[in-house]
Design a protein around this motif. Structure first.
Motif, mmCIF file in Angstrom:
data_model
loop_
_atom_site.group_PDB
_atom_site.id
_atom_site.type_symbol
_atom_site.label_atom_id
_atom_site.label_comp_id
_atom_site.label_asym_id
_atom_site.label_seq_id
_atom_site.Cartn_x
_atom_site.Cartn_y
_atom_site.Cartn_z
ATOM 1 N N LYS A 4 0.828 -1.181 -0.056
ATOM 2 C CA LYS A 4 -0.460 0.018 -0.133
ATOM 3 C C LYS A 4 0.694 1.335 0.143
ATOM 4 O O LYS A 4 2.571 1.361 0.054
ATOM 5 C CB LYS A 4 -1.069 -0.206 1.208
ATOM 6 C CG LYS A 4 -0.143 -0.229 2.687
ATOM 7 C CD LYS A 4 -1.445 -0.319 3.450
ATOM 8 C CE LYS A 4 -0.075 0.074 5.280
ATOM 9 N NZ LYS A 4 -1.378 -0.889 5.760
ATOM 10 N N PRO A 5 0.220 2.099 -0.661
ATOM 11 C CA PRO A 5 1.297 3.631 -0.378
ATOM 12 C C PRO A 5 2.101 3.332 0.630
ATOM 13 O O PRO A 5 3.605 4.509 0.617
ATOM 14 C CB PRO A 5 0.222 4.782 -0.611
ATOM 15 C CG PRO A 5 -1.053 4.212 -0.977
ATOM 16 C CD PRO A 5 -0.902 2.580 -0.314
ATOM 17 N N TYR A 41 -6.920 -3.545 0.469
ATOM 18 C CA TYR A 41 -5.920 -4.262 -0.348
ATOM 19 C C TYR A 41 -6.104 -5.916 -0.169
ATOM 20 O O TYR A 41 -5.120 -6.170 -0.857
ATOM 21 C CB TYR A 41 -4.424 -3.718 -0.389
ATOM 22 C CG TYR A 41 -4.686 -2.545 0.028
ATOM 23 C CD1 TYR A 41 -4.172 -1.613 -0.765
ATOM 24 C CD2 TYR A 41 -4.785 -1.301 1.523
ATOM 25 C CE1 TYR A 41 -3.920 -0.312 -1.107
ATOM 26 C CE2 TYR A 41 -4.674 -0.361 1.623
ATOM 27 C CZ TYR A 41 -4.208 0.425 0.840
ATOM 28 O OH TYR A 41 -4.446 2.051 0.702
ATOM 29 N N SER A 60 -2.742 -6.000 -4.206
ATOM 30 C CA SER A 60 -2.768 -5.217 -3.580
ATOM 31 C C SER A 60 -1.978 -4.228 -4.679
ATOM 32 O O SER A 60 -1.716 -2.538 -4.144
ATOM 33 C CB SER A 60 -1.542 -5.782 -2.462
ATOM 34 O OG SER A 60 -2.237 -6.223 -1.369
ATOM 35 N N LEU A 61 -0.454 -4.237 -5.516
ATOM 36 C CA LEU A 61 -0.339 -3.066 -6.323
ATOM 37 C C LEU A 61 -1.843 -3.107 -7.129
ATOM 38 O O LEU A 61 -1.322 -1.748 -7.268
ATOM 39 C CB LEU A 61 0.916 -4.189 -6.490
ATOM 40 C CG LEU A 61 1.480 -2.849 -8.041
ATOM 41 C CD1 LEU A 61 2.748 -2.123 -6.823
ATOM 42 C CD2 LEU A 61 2.399 -3.765 -8.688
ATOM 43 N N CYS A 63 -4.145 -2.150 -6.609
ATOM 44 C CA CYS A 63 -5.225 -1.394 -5.537
ATOM 45 C C CYS A 63 -4.565 -0.127 -5.182
ATOM 46 O O CYS A 63 -5.186 1.179 -4.882
ATOM 47 C CB CYS A 63 -5.752 -1.784 -4.458
ATOM 48 S SG CYS A 63 -6.276 -3.200 -4.119
ATOM 49 N N THR A 64 -2.801 -0.331 -4.911
ATOM 50 C CA THR A 64 -2.295 0.726 -4.481
ATOM 51 C C THR A 64 -1.884 1.997 -5.839
ATOM 52 O O THR A 64 -1.873 3.178 -5.623
ATOM 53 C CB THR A 64 -0.569 0.134 -4.028
ATOM 54 O OG1 THR A 64 -0.734 -0.241 -3.092
ATOM 55 C CG2 THR A 64 0.203 1.455 -4.121
ATOM 56 N N GLU A 67 -4.798 3.764 -5.891
ATOM 57 C CA GLU A 67 -4.862 4.840 -5.314
ATOM 58 C C GLU A 67 -4.396 5.934 -4.950
ATOM 59 O O GLU A 67 -4.280 7.296 -6.038
ATOM 60 C CB GLU A 67 -4.554 4.293 -4.320
ATOM 61 C CG GLU A 67 -4.670 5.179 -2.471
ATOM 62 C CD GLU A 67 -4.865 4.538 -1.021
ATOM 63 O OE1 GLU A 67 -4.472 5.881 -0.878
ATOM 64 O OE2 GLU A 67 -4.449 3.567 -1.434
ATOM 65 N N MET A 68 -2.612 5.800 -5.890
ATOM 66 C CA MET A 68 -2.125 6.834 -6.417
ATOM 67 C C MET A 68 -2.954 7.251 -7.795
ATOM 68 O O MET A 68 -2.596 8.709 -6.918
ATOM 69 C CB MET A 68 -0.889 6.238 -5.885
ATOM 70 C CG MET A 68 -0.083 5.241 -5.163
ATOM 71 S SD MET A 68 1.510 4.187 -5.555
ATOM 72 C CE MET A 68 2.304 6.438 -5.839
#
Length: 140
Positions: A4-5, A41, A60-61, A63-64, A67-68
């Motif tokens: 996650k970020p 995530y 998860s990547l 999702c990240t 989000e970014m």
């Protein structure tokens, strides 16, 4: 399963490092089954209490990156059940219009619900869009 970020770090030499300060466990090529991570995530297999592996990190990547690029969670929900339903259906928040079609396509690949259809990292790194972006980055 917990990319996650807040667990991605950029060094002064522009190296990307992934870390975390919670529960630590090494996952090799086999699958693990401890459900630790951040709910937004979680991959579909974690919600199904199935073993996870590296392709859970690919989720998860995705999702990240979502989000970014959108400044919002891919799977926003108020309850565990809402999040589980959205993740298992693969219904993530729409990305803004300023996000390129190629980047949207990449996120769509990373957020593939069926584990067996979700790409491994080598396929992502060999994607023409990613290869071109990496070349551009290395020129700077």
């Amino acid at each position: 399963r917990n990319i996650k970020p807040s667990t991605i770090f950029l060094t002064k030499d522009f190296e990307v490092k992934i870390g975390g300060f919670g529960f630590l466990r090494t996952v090799d090529n086999s699958n693990a089954s401890t459900a630790i991570g951040t709910l937004n995530y979680f991959s579909p297999e974690l919600f199904d209490n199935k073993p996870y592996g590296r392709r859970s990190d690919i989720w998860s990547l995705g999702c990240t990156l979502h989000e970014m690029s959108s400044k919002d969670l891919a799977f926003k929900s108020k309850t565990y059940e809402e999040c589980q339903k959205a993740v298992q259906a693969g219904t993530y928040a729409k990305l803004p219009s300023y996000v390129s079609l190629q980047f949207k396509d990449l996120i769509k690949k990373l957020l593939t619900v069926k584990l067996e259809n979700r790409p491994y990292i080598d396929a992502i790194l060999n994607d023409p869009f990613i290869k071109n972006k990496m070349k551009d980055f290395c020129k700077k």
